[in-house]
Write an enzyme that holds these catalytic residues in place. Structure first.
Site, short mmCIF file in Angstrom:
data_model
loop_
_atom_site.label_atom_id
_atom_site.label_comp_id
_atom_site.label_asym_id
_atom_site.label_seq_id
_atom_site.Cartn_x
_atom_site.Cartn_y
_atom_site.Cartn_z
N SER A 1 0.84 -1.20 0.00
CA SER A 1 0.00 0.00 0.00
C SER A 1 0.88 1.26 0.00
O SER A 1 1.68 1.44 -0.91
CB SER A 1 -0.95 -0.04 1.21
OG SER A 1 -1.93 0.94 1.12
N ASP B 1 -10.59 -3.41 -5.05
CA ASP B 1 -9.99 -2.65 -3.95
C ASP B 1 -10.80 -1.37 -3.75
O ASP B 1 -10.82 -0.50 -4.62
CB ASP B 1 -8.53 -2.31 -4.28
CG ASP B 1 -7.79 -1.65 -3.12
OD1 ASP B 1 -8.46 -1.05 -2.25
OD2 ASP B 1 -6.56 -1.72 -3.09
N HIS C 1 -8.33 -4.66 -0.48
CA HIS C 1 -7.09 -3.93 -0.19
C HIS C 1 -6.26 -4.74 0.81
O HIS C 1 -6.60 -4.83 1.98
CB HIS C 1 -7.40 -2.55 0.38
CG HIS C 1 -6.19 -1.66 0.48
ND1 HIS C 1 -5.66 -1.02 -0.61
CD2 HIS C 1 -5.40 -1.33 1.53
CE1 HIS C 1 -4.61 -0.32 -0.24
NE2 HIS C 1 -4.43 -0.51 1.05
#
Length: 424
Positions: A213, A348, A379
């Protein structure tokens, strides 16, 4: 009179249960329909959509990494919902998470800050026999004690990798800040310090760079900032990053995929982290913060408000636009020359589809890039499992290690690999 009433009751009462049964069936059907739609139960599973150029290395990687070309099958009942995958990751990280034993390192920074990272030694010899270290950058506000990091580290150790995990500045609740600064969206200073330590301490080791991320943004930005940063780096893997904060800010204000709600929840978490270090960030004489900034923090309901009033000031950016432009890897990622795997999920809820044109275009133009887009995973979820209960190890963990293993084998036996590819 009473006889007439009794006659009416006898006439009506047989019909009432049938009517109520019909209403119950309609209610049950409606609930089932909502469940099927919200959980995407009718959605098929599929292999990741792969974008890359046709090169000997990419052909070798896709052949040596069959997990990238086979369908990813999430848990049947809930795994096709990006929201539930994301929520489970956010709440639990992973199930039955191991507790790898590592050694915490402290690195003084030029501005008075103290970077920390955890070092985990391999639990077996790597398949190539070489010394290889994974340098890992976690997601926003995360550190080595998060369950998904612990699970990945434990799996990597067993595959023969040393692991170094950055603890984002200010993320660990029991480590005080030593300067009025904490981690930001794209500051690479602490990650650079950790990588430098690894290179000095283990002069024979080669590196696998891994970013999750926000950590994917930092890892890619670090490699693209300076060609020297890519020395002794075998490859880089980035999972679920958004590539451009400037383009992402507009999507985070939209209610599509409940993105505005996620924005609020993430802002609330950031607010807690900042307030836990209030004395250091607002009380030191060298701080750039003012009392008004603290007031704005209390009333902030989005990451953009926090970034504009707090985060950009750590590095003296004049505006939110400048902060997002300078700290996004989209301006540096094209400078990366080592093999690069970029992975995202179509469902996501944090990364808008429009942002995925960045990695797709990059993979179309650059020979060293593979972009893998899954249908499901949310995610940083990517849970696997038969029906209801997820497995401890995620599909994402397996992909990263499989790709790293293939790269290591390629580097170890490159002439043989090239000869084999030419015969195919």
């Amino acid at each position: 009179m009473s006889a007439q009433v009794e006659a009416d009751v006898r006439t009506i009462s047989p019909e009432m249960p049938a009517m109520f049964d019909g209403m119950k069936l309609a209610a049950v059907a409606t609930v089932l329909y909502v469940i099927v739609r919200s959980l995407n139960l009718k959605c098929p599973t599929a292999a990741p959509d792969i974008t890359c150029q046709d090169t000997p290395l990419n052909r070798y990687l896709l052949k040596s990494c069959p997990i990238l070309t086979k369908e990813y099958i999430p848990p049947l009942l809930w795994g096709k919902s990006g929201h539930l995958q994301t929520a489970l990751y956010g709440k639990m990280g992973r199930v039955k998470s191991p507790k790898p034993c590592g050694l915490r390192k402290y690195l003084p920074m030029p501005d008075g800050a103290t970077a920390t990272f955890d070092l985990f030694e391999p639990q077996s010899i790597h398949s190539t026999g070489d010394d290889i270290t994974m340098v890992i950058c976690p997601g926003i506000g995360n550190h080595s004690e998060k369950h998904y990091i612990r699970t990945f580290v434990d799996y990597s150790q067993k595959q023969g990798y040393r692991c170094a995990v950055l603890n984002h500045l200010g993320a660990l609740p029991n480590i005080e800040l030593t300067s009025p600064r904490m981690f930001t969206y794209g500051c690479t200073w602490e990650f650079s310090a950790m990588v430098g330590y690894i290179k000095r301490t283990f002069p024979q080791t080669q590196l696998i760079v891994v970013g999750f991320s926000l950590g994917g943004n930092i890892a890619c930005k670090y490699l693209g900032e300076n060609p020297a940063n890519q020395e002794r780096v075998l490859c880089c893997v980035s999972i679920c990053q958004g590539y451009s904060a400037l383009r992402a800010q507009e999507t985070f204000l939209q209610w599509d995929q409940c993105r505005r709600l996620y924005n609020f929840l993430m802002a609330d978490n950031m607010k807690k982290i900042i307030l836990s270090h209030r004395a250091s960030l607002f009380g030191m004489s060298s701080s750039n913060m003012e009392a008004a900034d603290l007031s704005h923090l209390y009333t902030a309901t989005s990451l953009m408000q926090i970034d504009d009033n707090i985060m950009r000031k750590f590095h003296g950016h004049n505006s939110l636009k400048e902060y997002y432009e300078k700290e996004s890897c989209v301006h540096y990622i094209h400078n990366i020359s080592v093999p690069l795997l970029l992975m995202n999920s179509s469902d996501d809820p944090l990364v808008h589809q429009s942002l995925l044109t960045i990695p797709r275009t990059l993979a179309e133009k650059k020979q060293n890039v593979i972009f893998a887009l899954t249908l499901h995973g949310g995610h940083l979820g990517f849970f696997e499992g038969a029906v209801l209960f997820p497995q401890p190890l995620s599909w994402m963990d397996k992909v990263i290690v499989s790709y790293a293993n293939a790269i290591c084998q390629w580097e170890k036996h490159r002439p043989q690999c090239l000869t084999h590819q030419s015969l195919l």
